[in-house]
Design a protein around this motif. Sequence first.
Motif, PDB file in Angstrom:
ATOM      1  N   ASP A 136       0.827  -1.199   0.000  1.00  0.00           N
ATOM      2  CA  ASP A 136       0.000   0.000   0.000  1.00  0.00           C
ATOM      3  C   ASP A 136       0.867   1.257   0.000  1.00  0.00           C
ATOM      4  OD1 ASP A 136      -2.415   1.328  -0.109  1.00  0.00           O
ATOM      5  OD2 ASP A 136      -2.763   1.257   2.050  1.00  0.00           O
ATOM      6  N   THR A 137       1.947   1.237   0.765  1.00  0.00           N
ATOM      7  CA  THR A 137       2.825   2.404   0.834  1.00  0.00           C
ATOM      8  C   THR A 137       3.809   2.448  -0.330  1.00  0.00           C
ATOM      9  OG1 THR A 137       2.701   2.406   3.258  1.00  0.00           O
ATOM     10  CG2 THR A 137       4.530   3.610   2.251  1.00  0.00           C
ATOM     11  N   ASN A 138       4.503   1.355  -0.562  1.00  0.00           N
ATOM     12  CA  ASN A 138       5.635   1.369  -1.496  1.00  0.00           C
ATOM     13  C   ASN A 138       5.235   1.257  -2.962  1.00  0.00           C
ATOM     14  OD1 ASN A 138       7.129   1.446   0.830  1.00  0.00           O
ATOM     15  ND2 ASN A 138       7.898  -0.650   0.678  1.00  0.00           N
ATOM     16  N   ALA A 139       4.046   0.750  -3.234  1.00  0.00           N
ATOM     17  CA  ALA A 139       3.636   0.570  -4.633  1.00  0.00           C
ATOM     18  C   ALA A 139       2.309   1.266  -4.937  1.00  0.00           C
ATOM     19  CB  ALA A 139       3.540  -0.919  -4.965  1.00  0.00           C
ATOM     20  N   VAL A 140       1.252   0.913  -4.198  1.00  0.00           N
ATOM     21  CA  VAL A 140      -0.038   1.533  -4.457  1.00  0.00           C
ATOM     22  C   VAL A 140       0.023   3.040  -4.222  1.00  0.00           C
ATOM     23  CG1 VAL A 140      -2.502   1.512  -3.904  1.00  0.00           C
ATOM     24  CG2 VAL A 140      -1.192  -0.612  -3.812  1.00  0.00           C
ATOM     25  N   GLY A 141       0.805   3.457  -3.244  1.00  0.00           N
ATOM     26  CA  GLY A 141       0.978   4.886  -2.990  1.00  0.00           C
ATOM     27  C   GLY A 141       1.512   5.634  -4.194  1.00  0.00           C
ATOM     28  N   ILE A 142       2.384   4.981  -4.958  1.00  0.00           N
ATOM     29  CA  ILE A 142       2.917   5.603  -6.171  1.00  0.00           C
ATOM     30  C   ILE A 142       1.798   5.849  -7.175  1.00  0.00           C
ATOM     31  CG2 ILE A 142       4.346   5.131  -8.211  1.00  0.00           C
ATOM     32  CD1 ILE A 142       6.336   3.778  -6.317  1.00  0.00           C
ATOM     33  N   VAL A 143       0.889   4.888  -7.296  1.00  0.00           N
ATOM     34  CA  VAL A 143      -0.243   5.046  -8.213  1.00  0.00           C
ATOM     35  C   VAL A 143      -1.145   6.189  -7.748  1.00  0.00           C
ATOM     36  CG1 VAL A 143      -2.256   3.924  -9.223  1.00  0.00           C
ATOM     37  CG2 VAL A 143      -0.144   2.622  -8.875  1.00  0.00           C
ATOM     38  N   ARG A 144      -1.478   6.205  -6.456  1.00  0.00           N
ATOM     39  CA  ARG A 144      -2.354   7.256  -5.937  1.00  0.00           C
ATOM     40  C   ARG A 144      -1.785   8.648  -6.233  1.00  0.00           C
ATOM     41  NH1 ARG A 144      -2.606   3.810  -1.269  1.00  0.00           N
ATOM     42  NH2 ARG A 144      -4.681   2.884  -1.065  1.00  0.00           N
ATOM     43  N   VAL A 145      -0.523   8.839  -5.880  1.00  0.00           N
ATOM     44  CA  VAL A 145       0.069  10.175  -6.016  1.00  0.00           C
ATOM     45  C   VAL A 145       0.275  10.535  -7.487  1.00  0.00           C
ATOM     46  CG1 VAL A 145       2.024  11.643  -5.409  1.00  0.00           C
ATOM     47  CG2 VAL A 145       1.145   9.999  -3.742  1.00  0.00           C
ATOM     48  N   THR A 146       0.735   9.578  -8.276  1.00  0.00           N
ATOM     49  CA  THR A 146       0.970   9.865  -9.693  1.00  0.00           C
ATOM     50  C   THR A 146      -0.326  10.242 -10.394  1.00  0.00           C
ATOM     51  OG1 THR A 146       2.849   8.338  -9.758  1.00  0.00           O
ATOM     52  CG2 THR A 146       1.883   8.966 -11.865  1.00  0.00           C
ATOM     53  N   GLU A 147      -1.369   9.468 -10.165  1.00  0.00           N
ATOM     54  CA  GLU A 147      -2.642   9.752 -10.837  1.00  0.00           C
ATOM     55  C   GLU A 147      -3.182  11.130 -10.452  1.00  0.00           C
ATOM     56  OE1 GLU A 147      -4.268   7.954 -13.269  1.00  0.00           O
ATOM     57  OE2 GLU A 147      -2.361   6.869 -13.270  1.00  0.00           O
ATOM     58  N   ALA A 148      -3.033  11.493  -9.187  1.00  0.00           N
ATOM     59  CA  ALA A 148      -3.489  12.813  -8.748  1.00  0.00           C
ATOM     60  C   ALA A 148      -2.610  13.925  -9.304  1.00  0.00           C
ATOM     61  CB  ALA A 148      -3.504  12.872  -7.218  1.00  0.00           C
ATOM     62  N   ALA A 149      -1.334  13.621  -9.541  1.00  0.00           N
ATOM     63  CA  ALA A 149      -0.376  14.644  -9.988  1.00  0.00           C
ATOM     64  C   ALA A 149      -0.336  14.820 -11.505  1.00  0.00           C
ATOM     65  CB  ALA A 149       1.024  14.295  -9.493  1.00  0.00           C
ATOM     66  N   LEU A 150      -0.799  13.837 -12.258  1.00  0.00           N
ATOM     67  CA  LEU A 150      -0.663  13.893 -13.722  1.00  0.00           C
ATOM     68  C   LEU A 150      -1.244  15.164 -14.342  1.00  0.00           C
ATOM     69  CD1 LEU A 150      -1.230  10.203 -14.896  1.00  0.00           C
ATOM     70  CD2 LEU A 150       0.856  11.567 -15.123  1.00  0.00           C
ATOM     71  N   PRO A 151      -2.436  15.614 -13.956  1.00  0.00           N
ATOM     72  CA  PRO A 151      -2.941  16.848 -14.570  1.00  0.00           C
ATOM     73  C   PRO A 151      -2.020  18.050 -14.343  1.00  0.00           C
ATOM     74  CG  PRO A 151      -4.710  15.678 -13.453  1.00  0.00           C
ATOM     75  CD  PRO A 151      -3.431  15.004 -13.049  1.00  0.00           C
ATOM     76  N   LEU A 152      -1.383  18.107 -13.176  1.00  0.00           N
ATOM     77  CA  LEU A 152      -0.478  19.218 -12.871  1.00  0.00           C
ATOM     78  C   LEU A 152       0.843  19.059 -13.616  1.00  0.00           C
ATOM     79  CD1 LEU A 152      -2.486  18.949 -10.338  1.00  0.00           C
ATOM     80  CD2 LEU A 152      -0.743  20.252  -9.106  1.00  0.00           C
ATOM     81  N   LEU A 153       1.350  17.830 -13.701  1.00  0.00           N
ATOM     82  CA  LEU A 153       2.595  17.580 -14.412  1.00  0.00           C
ATOM     83  C   LEU A 153       2.462  17.903 -15.893  1.00  0.00           C
ATOM     84  CD1 LEU A 153       3.510  14.205 -12.680  1.00  0.00           C
ATOM     85  CD2 LEU A 153       4.931  16.266 -12.605  1.00  0.00           C
ATOM     86  N   ARG A 154       1.297  17.667 -16.468  1.00  0.00           N
ATOM     87  CA  ARG A 154       1.091  17.927 -17.901  1.00  0.00           C
ATOM     88  C   ARG A 154       1.137  19.417 -18.220  1.00  0.00           C
ATOM     89  NH1 ARG A 154      -3.493  13.683 -17.544  1.00  0.00           N
ATOM     90  NH2 ARG A 154      -2.429  11.748 -18.154  1.00  0.00           N
ATOM     91  N   ARG A 155       1.020  20.262 -17.203  1.00  0.00           N
ATOM     92  CA  ARG A 155       1.100  21.709 -17.425  1.00  0.00           C
ATOM     93  C   ARG A 155       2.533  22.230 -17.327  1.00  0.00           C
ATOM     94  NH1 ARG A 155      -3.233  22.732 -12.928  1.00  0.00           N
ATOM     95  NH2 ARG A 155      -4.966  21.461 -13.746  1.00  0.00           N
ATOM     96  N   SER A 156       3.469  21.351 -17.004  1.00  0.00           N
ATOM     97  CA  SER A 156       4.875  21.736 -16.878  1.00  0.00           C
ATOM     98  C   SER A 156       5.577  21.683 -18.233  1.00  0.00           C
ATOM     99  CB  SER A 156       5.588  20.798 -15.895  1.00  0.00           C
ATOM    100  OG  SER A 156       6.981  21.038 -15.893  1.00  0.00           O
ATOM    101  N   SER A 157       6.587  22.525 -18.406  1.00  0.00           N
ATOM    102  CA  SER A 157       7.384  22.492 -19.636  1.00  0.00           C
ATOM    103  C   SER A 157       8.458  21.412 -19.577  1.00  0.00           C
ATOM    104  CB  SER A 157       8.036  23.859 -19.875  1.00  0.00           C
ATOM    105  OG  SER A 157       8.906  24.190 -18.789  1.00  0.00           O
ATOM    106  N   ASN A 158       8.728  20.895 -18.386  1.00  0.00           N
ATOM    107  CA  ASN A 158       9.744  19.840 -18.229  1.00  0.00           C
ATOM    108  C   ASN A 158       9.356  18.919 -17.070  1.00  0.00           C
ATOM    109  OD1 ASN A 158      12.146  18.344 -18.521  1.00  0.00           O
ATOM    110  ND2 ASN A 158      13.270  19.695 -17.125  1.00  0.00           N
TER     111      ASN A 158
END
Length: 227
Positions: A98-120
């Motif tokens: 839950d922490t070491n793997a699923v947590g990566i999915v949770r945070v990445t999925e929530a962060a993707l819209p913000l990351l897509r607005r970055s130039s790098n």
Amino acid sequence: MTITLITGANKGIGFETARQLLALGHEVYIGARDVERGEKAAVALGSRFVQLDVTDDASVRSALATIDSAEGRLDVLVHNAGILETDLDGPAALRSFDTNAVGIVRVTEAALPLLRRSSNPTVVTVSSSAGSFWAVTNPERPEFGLPLALYSASKSAATMLTVQYAKSQPGIKFNALEPGPTATDMTAAFNIGRPVEESARQVVRLATLGPSGPTGTFQDEAGELPW
């Protein structure tokens, strides 16, 4: 200004990574489960704090919403939060993954819209060669003798998630890192490791890649690792 979020950053490699990136001019958000410890770390560093428990969907969504509201984007995400369970049973397995793997999915999925607005946009996963089949079956490697089934398995999953995200999100760099044996609270029982400053430098190296930098790799300080 580069906007950076580091999970599990109130101590250890995450804290030192934040310190080094702040020195390079990043606006760093410290993500931590415990509000008191997280706020104390942020004050000590001169960074920002968001309460972020990678095992809690609502906490993750709230943290990324806070960054979205304040910054409108995210340039660098460092998956640093992790646990090491020495028990080998069902509850320990659930906590580990839950922490070491699923947590990566949770945070990445929530962060993707913000990351897509970055130039790098750049994502770094602090993984481990303890999750490398090549390393744990090689008698010449220190991982060969580590009795850490759940940690190893969950870190193998973390590395695979990194590679799969790199394939599915070609506009964002995703790389996994073996930071090197590091003296932290998590490794204290093994009495091993170098100062966090040295390992954090490797995280910083991947967190500051240029637009043409590699993606979908698993690296240590010497370069790409088999796994």
